[in-house]
Design a protein around this motif. Structure first.
Motif, PDB file in Angstrom:
ATOM      1  N   UNK A 175       1.086  -0.849   0.191  1.00  0.00           N
ATOM      2  CA  UNK A 175       0.330   0.230   0.030  1.00  0.00           C
ATOM      3  C   UNK A 175       1.291   1.263  -0.380  1.00  0.00           C
ATOM      4  N   UNK A 176       0.635   2.359  -0.567  1.00  0.00           N
ATOM      5  CA  UNK A 176       1.342   3.836  -1.085  1.00  0.00           C
ATOM      6  C   UNK A 176       0.543   4.475  -0.080  1.00  0.00           C
ATOM      7  N   UNK A 183       0.646  -4.659   2.613  1.00  0.00           N
ATOM      8  CA  UNK A 183      -0.852  -4.440   2.913  1.00  0.00           C
ATOM      9  C   UNK A 183      -1.627  -4.837   3.999  1.00  0.00           C
ATOM     10  N   UNK A 184      -1.204  -6.320   4.497  1.00  0.00           N
ATOM     11  CA  UNK A 184      -0.913  -6.580   6.026  1.00  0.00           C
ATOM     12  C   UNK A 184      -0.339  -5.828   7.348  1.00  0.00           C
ATOM     13  N   UNK A 185       0.276  -5.118   6.962  1.00  0.00           N
ATOM     14  CA  UNK A 185       0.790  -4.328   8.458  1.00  0.00           C
ATOM     15  C   UNK A 185      -0.163  -2.859   8.684  1.00  0.00           C
ATOM     16  N   UNK A 186       0.444  -3.078   9.439  1.00  0.00           N
ATOM     17  CA  UNK A 186      -0.109  -1.859  10.315  1.00  0.00           C
ATOM     18  C   UNK A 186       0.420  -0.552  10.338  1.00  0.00           C
ATOM     19  N   UNK A 187       1.367  -0.390  10.645  1.00  0.00           N
ATOM     20  CA  UNK A 187       2.564   0.779  10.326  1.00  0.00           C
ATOM     21  C   UNK A 187       3.344   0.845   8.923  1.00  0.00           C
TER      22      UNK A 187
END
Length: 118
Positions: free
Chosen positions: A32-33, A100-104
Motif C-alpha cells: 500500500x502506497x 497491505x498486511x502491516x499496520x504501519x
C-alpha cells in the motif's frame, strides 16, 4: 524499499502540482502506497493512499475532489495530482509504503516541499 519523492515547488493558490514517488527495491504487488504531509509546527497527516493494485483508495476529507492518487506499474511510480491548491496545503509531502498486511508504513521517501502562495 527505496522511495524517491519529487515534484514539489512554489505555486499560487488555485494552481496545480503533480508529485511523483519512484519506488525501487522489490515488487510492490502486496504493498500500500501513501502520501502524507507535514506543515510547520503541525503533526504529519495522511493525504491519500492506495493499494498497488489500484484498489482501496483513500483520500483525506480536506483533499477530496481536488487531489488524485494514481500509479504507473511500468515505472514503479505513484503520483499525487494536486489541483486547486490552497495556502493551507503548504507542507513537506512524503510518500510511504507498507505491506497491505502491516499496520504501519515502514518505508518513507525524503519529502518534497510544496509551497502555496496566496
Amino acid at each position: 524499499v527505496q522511495l524517491q519523492a519529487s515534484g514539489g515547488g512554489l505555486v499560487q493558490a488555485g494552481g496545480s502540482l503533480r508529485l511523483s514517488c519512484a519506488a525501487s527495491g522489490r515488487t510492490f504487488n502486496n504493498y500500500r502506497m501513501g502520501w502524507f504531509r507535514q506543515a510547520p509546527g503541525k503533526e504529519r497527516e495522511s493525504v491519500a493512499a492506495m493499494n498497488w493494485s489500484g484498489y482501496t483508495i483513500y483520500y483525506a476529507d480536506f483533499v477530496k475532489g481536488r487531489f488524485t492518487i494514481s500509479r504507473d506499474n511500468a515505472k514503479n511510480t505513484v503520483y499525487l495530482q494536486m489541483n486547486s491548491l490552497e495556502p493551507e496545503g503548504t507542507a513537506v509531502y512524503y510518500c510511504a509504503a507498507k505491506r497491505t498486511s502491516s499496520v504501519r508504513y515502514d518505508s518513507w521517501g525524503q519529502g518534497t516541499q510544496v509551497t502555496v502562495s496566496s
